[in-house]
Design an enzyme around this catalytic site. Structure first.
Site, PDB file in Angstrom:
ATOM      1  N   ILE A  74       0.368  -1.011  -0.007  1.00 43.54           N
ATOM      2  CA  ILE A  74      -0.300  -0.080  -0.505  1.00 43.54           C
ATOM      3  C   ILE A  74       1.186   1.340   0.142  1.00 43.54           C
ATOM      4  CG2 ILE A  74      -2.316  -0.917   0.892  1.00 43.54           C
ATOM      5  CD1 ILE A  74      -1.261   0.385   3.642  1.00 43.54           C
ATOM      6  N   TYR A 138       2.707   1.946  -7.823  1.00 43.45           N
ATOM      7  CA  TYR A 138       1.398   1.716  -6.975  1.00 43.45           C
ATOM      8  C   TYR A 138       0.041   1.719  -7.795  1.00 43.45           C
ATOM      9  CZ  TYR A 138      -2.171   2.243  -3.480  1.00 43.45           C
ATOM     10  OH  TYR A 138      -3.319   1.903  -2.510  1.00 43.45           O
ATOM     11  N   ILE A 183      -4.437  12.851   8.490  1.00 42.09           N
ATOM     12  CA  ILE A 183      -4.548  13.072   9.599  1.00 42.09           C
ATOM     13  C   ILE A 183      -4.270  13.004  10.723  1.00 42.09           C
ATOM     14  CG2 ILE A 183      -7.329  11.830  10.256  1.00 42.09           C
ATOM     15  CD1 ILE A 183      -9.019  13.377   8.048  1.00 42.09           C
TER      16      ILE A 183
HETATM   17  C1  UD2 Z   1      -3.282   9.244  -0.910  1.00 40.97           C
HETATM   18  C2  UD2 Z   1      -3.379   8.088  -0.211  1.00 40.97           C
HETATM   19  C3  UD2 Z   1      -2.134   7.609  -1.099  1.00 40.97           C
HETATM   20  C4  UD2 Z   1      -2.693   7.172  -2.593  1.00 40.97           C
HETATM   21  C5  UD2 Z   1      -2.451   8.988  -3.090  1.00 40.97           C
HETATM   22  C6  UD2 Z   1      -2.779   9.004  -4.226  1.00 40.97           C
HETATM   23  C7  UD2 Z   1      -4.061   7.945   1.561  1.00 40.97           C
HETATM   24  C8  UD2 Z   1      -3.017   7.806   3.306  1.00 40.97           C
HETATM   25  N1  UD2 Z   1      -2.547   8.219   0.745  1.00 40.97           N
HETATM   26  O1  UD2 Z   1      -2.470  10.332  -0.427  1.00 40.97           O
HETATM   27  O2  UD2 Z   1      -2.042   6.341  -0.866  1.00 40.97           O
HETATM   28  O3  UD2 Z   1      -2.979   6.836  -2.685  1.00 40.97           O
HETATM   29  O4  UD2 Z   1      -3.516   9.583  -2.738  1.00 40.97           O
HETATM   30  O5  UD2 Z   1      -3.179  10.129  -4.603  1.00 40.97           O
HETATM   31  O6  UD2 Z   1      -4.857   7.749   1.621  1.00 40.97           O
HETATM   32  N2  UD2 Z   1       0.391  16.803   4.079  1.00 40.97           N
HETATM   33  C9  UD2 Z   1       0.177  17.565   5.009  1.00 40.97           C
HETATM   34  N3  UD2 Z   1       1.822  17.217   5.755  1.00 40.97           N
HETATM   35  C10 UD2 Z   1       1.172  15.463   6.363  1.00 40.97           C
HETATM   36  C11 UD2 Z   1       0.988  15.092   5.363  1.00 40.97           C
HETATM   37  C12 UD2 Z   1       0.803  15.444   4.480  1.00 40.97           C
HETATM   38  O7  UD2 Z   1       0.261  18.719   4.607  1.00 40.97           O
HETATM   39  O8  UD2 Z   1       1.611  15.499   8.011  1.00 40.97           O
HETATM   40  C13 UD2 Z   1      -0.340  16.644   2.862  1.00 40.97           C
HETATM   41  C14 UD2 Z   1       0.553  16.428   2.415  1.00 40.97           C
HETATM   42  O9  UD2 Z   1       1.103  16.633   1.362  1.00 40.97           O
HETATM   43  C15 UD2 Z   1      -0.922  15.987   0.772  1.00 40.97           C
HETATM   44  C16 UD2 Z   1      -2.323  16.627   1.989  1.00 40.97           C
HETATM   45  O10 UD2 Z   1      -1.736  16.428   3.010  1.00 40.97           O
HETATM   46  O11 UD2 Z   1      -1.281  17.669  -0.013  1.00 40.97           O
HETATM   47  C17 UD2 Z   1      -2.633  14.410   1.844  1.00 40.97           C
HETATM   48  O12 UD2 Z   1      -1.435  13.734   1.868  1.00 40.97           O
HETATM   49  P1  UD2 Z   1      -1.668  12.252   2.483  1.00 40.97           P
HETATM   50  O13 UD2 Z   1       0.457  11.893   2.128  1.00 40.97           O
HETATM   51  O14 UD2 Z   1      -2.526  11.618   3.034  1.00 40.97           O
HETATM   52  O15 UD2 Z   1      -2.297  11.579   1.244  1.00 40.97           O
HETATM   53  P2  UD2 Z   1      -1.978  11.550  -0.505  1.00 40.97           P
HETATM   54  O16 UD2 Z   1      -3.472  12.530  -0.554  1.00 40.97           O
HETATM   55  O17 UD2 Z   1      -1.138  12.630  -0.598  1.00 40.97           O
END
Ligand code: UD2
Length: 301
Positions: A74, A138, A183
């Site tokens: 994952i 992935y 989150i």
């Molecule tokens: C999600 C999925 C990933 C993949 C991706 C495809 C999760 C956890 N991850 O990634 O597996 O499917 O979508 O597009 O569901 N952020 C912060 N601070 C932090 C962590 C994250 O600002 O400490 C921001 C990050 O830069 C992003 C947003 O929060 O803009 C969401 O980040 P994420 O890692 O929860 O999930 P994402 O959408 O990048």
């Protein structure tokens, strides 16, 4: 009683499916303990420790009526480091189960894909017909698993349904894990009186969906024959800014911390949220509002 096999049943989504289904079905978990969120299962649930690539996995498919396939490699980052490992699990692992399903008389095979199959959104909200141009191995392996599921439905009549979750949250995501979601990270930081760290200016948006809503969509997928051979987004259809998310979490904890801003992650998608009209048309109603879901999160639910 229906016999249900949940691959990855000790993982984030799988474990909630186990909890929801164990009183209404005979549940067996197949899990290789590679990213477990808990070590125990409710009474009566059988756990088999093995890999989805094994012969044992195929035999287990034959012994069950419904297969819910959540087991996968994952990590997006992990898939970039080792695309072959990712493909072995997500493509060949899925294919191994489908091959067994082909000679069985299962009533449903629910496959967990990902919103990662879409890549950079070309329009919003993202419906299921949106172009699929994954940006990571992935995303490509998840899309490949989907294509096999749909092909096995068309060519061999295997009753597959594909689910594309957006950003799922639950307290069963380990915040110290590099691939756990924003989150979990913010919750852990604010709970410990540390600043939530935002990558970028915080204006980026995501569609955060409670694991409980995703579980309800899977229940529909098991029962509703109209879902067979189809793909469904699992989201809420609403978007939340990351800075607003941080504020809500600070509020919930009544914490005296300020947001810290760091450089944007390279390749970060700016906006993403789902169109869930298709799932709605078969009765899916996401019910958990983000603020309520976050409070439940704090209570470990
Ligand atoms: C999600 C999925 C990933 C993949 C991706 C495809 C999760 C956890 N991850 O990634 O597996 O499917 O979508 O597009 O569901 N952020 C912060 N601070 C932090 C962590 C994250 O600002 O400490 C921001 C990050 O830069 C992003 C947003 O929060 O803009 C969401 O980040 P994420 O890692 O929860 O999930 P994402 O959408 O990048």
């Amino acid at each position: 009683m229906q016999k249900i096999l949940i691959t990855g049943g000790l993982g984030q989504v799988g474990s909630y499916l186990v909890d929801r289904l164990c009183n209404i079905a005979e549940v067996t978990v197949l899990d290789n303990y590679s990213s477990t969120t808990r070590e125990f299962v409710p009474e009566g649930v059988k756990v088999v420790r093995d890999d989805i690539l094994s012969q044992c996995a195929r035999e287990m498919v034959l012994q069950n009526d419904v297969i819910i396939h959540t087991a996968a490699q994952i990590s997006v980052a992990g898939s970039i480091e080792d695309p072959l490992f990712d493909a072995r699990n997500n493509v060949f692992g899925t294919l191994n189960l489908l091959e067994a399903a082909r000679s069985s008389d299962i009533s449903r095979f629910v496959y967990f894909s990902s919103a990662a199959v879409y890549g950079n959104p070309e329009y919003l909200p993202i419906d299921e017909a949106h172009p699929q141009n994954p940006l990571s191995p992935y995303g490509a392996s998840k899309l490949s698993g989907e294509k096999y599921c749909l092909m096995y439905n068309k060519a061999f009549g295997v009753p597959t349904v594909c689910i594309r979750p957006f950003n799922i949250y639950s307290p069963r995501q380990n915040p110290s894990n590099p691939y756990s979601g924003v989150i979990s990270k913010f919750m852990e930081q604010v709970k410990n009186n540390r600043s939530p760290v935002i990558f970028g200016d915080g204006s980026q948006t995501r569609d955060f969906v409670s694991v409980h809503d995703v579980v309800e969509l899977v229940l529909l997928a098991i029962e509703n024959n109209r879902m067979e051979g189809e793909v469904f987004n699992a989201g809420t259809g609403t978007s939340t800014r990351i800075d607003a998310l941080a504020e809500v979490i600070i509020d919930i904890y009544d914490a005296d911390v300020h947001i810290e801003f760091k450089d944007q992650r390279s390749g970060d998608i700016i906006h993403s949220y789902s169109d869930i009209s298709k799932a709605r048309s078969i009765g899916y109603r996401p019910e958990v509002k983000l603020a309520d879901g976050l409070k439940a999160f704090i209570n470990g639910q």
